[in-house]
Design an enzyme around this catalytic site. Structure first.
Site, mmCIF file in Angstrom:
data_model
loop_
_atom_site.group_PDB
_atom_site.id
_atom_site.type_symbol
_atom_site.label_atom_id
_atom_site.label_comp_id
_atom_site.label_asym_id
_atom_site.label_seq_id
_atom_site.Cartn_x
_atom_site.Cartn_y
_atom_site.Cartn_z
ATOM 1 N N GLY A 11 0.811 -1.201 0.000
ATOM 2 C CA GLY A 11 0.000 0.000 0.000
ATOM 3 C C GLY A 11 0.844 1.250 0.000
ATOM 4 O O GLY A 11 2.035 1.219 -0.324
ATOM 5 N N ASN A 12 0.234 2.368 0.367
ATOM 6 C CA ASN A 12 0.946 3.639 0.410
ATOM 7 C C ASN A 12 0.380 4.489 1.548
ATOM 8 O O ASN A 12 -0.542 4.075 2.251
ATOM 9 C CB ASN A 12 0.839 4.370 -0.933
#
Length: 311
Positions: free
Chosen positions: A119-120
């Site tokens: 993810g981020n």
């Protein structure tokens, strides 16, 4: 007859209010889904919007009875945010009235196993600011939200997604009749080629197996190349850590969008913050700097640039 006369009196009072108000009137109707979807209601709402009112779409959820659907009064705090934005615009008309806009927000997550994902750091705050601002300017807004913990903006249809593939499907569906699409979500470039049905265990004395990645679809390039309707405006976002403007111009040409919002990001910069600083690059060669400030200020400038292109 009395009911008809009362309805006409109320209509006249509302018309006078709209004509004499120094800023648009904000209405937040709430009712059962069947009533909201009735053709007479839809026509009356359309009439109000044509007269300059900002009508906040009802929220989806539990209604007064046992049923659920679209018709709930949005959260009062979110209605307040719409009113605050309308007041901030003063006497300016809701210039997105009659328009349908799509905004993506948040960050996609690509699952590795039942407990881990790629993810981020995106919080979704900039995308939500764009959605709230568009609603305050009279637009019908579809917000495709990926993994955010933010409250639903008032008057906005929220579609929740998790992965890049899900976000693509939702954006393409919503963009079919949209006048503008703003891709503010941080979409993962890659996803694991294989999903482990059980938690990946570490083994003593052994290095972990390498994770093979597949490229995710390039949603921004796809919707830019294949516009769902003539005149549709497409806006992208570019989060860069170095050579911000040079990389932004390259990305603008590669993606083929009309506008690209370029900002510098980092572990403690932009992501999760209430403020942002950016430069909006145009395919026509324009360059609009946005000084450091609230994310809603950037949202206003983005919609200013979009409305000029829609006009």
């Amino acid at each position: 007859m009395l009911a008809k006369a009362a309805h006409g009196l109320a209509d006249d009072l509302l018309t006078n209010t709209l004509l004499t108000a120094r800023c648009p009137v904000v209405l937040a109707p709430a009712m059962h889904t069947e009533m909201w979807e009735h053709p007479a209601t839809r026509e009356n709402v359309a009439t109000l919007r044509r007269r300059g009112a900002v009508v906040v779409e009802p929220a989806v959820g539990r209604l007064t009875g046992a049923d659920t659907g679209k018709g709930r009064l949005p959260d009062p705090a979110e209605i307040f945010e719409v009113c605050r934005r309308v007041l901030a615009r003063g006497s300016r008309e809701p210039d997105l009235a009659g328009r349908h806009v799509v905004v993506s927000a948040g960050g996609t997550r690509e699952p590795l196993d039942p407990v881990r994902f790629l993810g981020n750091r995106s919080s979704g705050k900039q995308g939500y600011a764009l959605a709230r601002t568009a609603a305050a300017r009279g637009a019908r807004v579809t917000l495709v939200a990926a993994n955010t913990e933010l409250p639903d903006p008032a008057g906005v249809d929220v579609v929740r997604v998790g992965t890049a593939v899900q976000l693509r499907e939702a954006v393409l569906k919503a963009a079919a009749d949209a006048d503008a699409v703003v891709m503010a979500a941080a979409v993962a470039d890659f996803r694991p080629a294989a999903y482990a049905s059980g938690k990946i265990k570490k083994k003593d004395g052994q290095e972990p197996d390498p994770i093979v990645l597949l490229r995710n679809p390039d949603i921004l390039a796809e919707i830019s190349a294949e516009r769902a309707r003539p005149g549709q405006v497409v806006v992208g976002f570019a989060a860069e850590t170095d050579d911000v403007l040079a990389n932004g111009r390259t990305k603008l040409r590669r993606k083929g969008c009309d506008l690209l919002v370029v900002n510098e990001v980092g572990e403690r910069r932009t992501f999760g913050s209430e403020e942002n600083e950016a430069v909006v690059l145009g395919a026509d060669g324009s360059e609009t700097p946005v000084p450091y400030g609230p994310k809603e200020a950037l949202a206003e400038i983005v919609w200013d640039l979009v409305t000029r292109r829609l006009a």
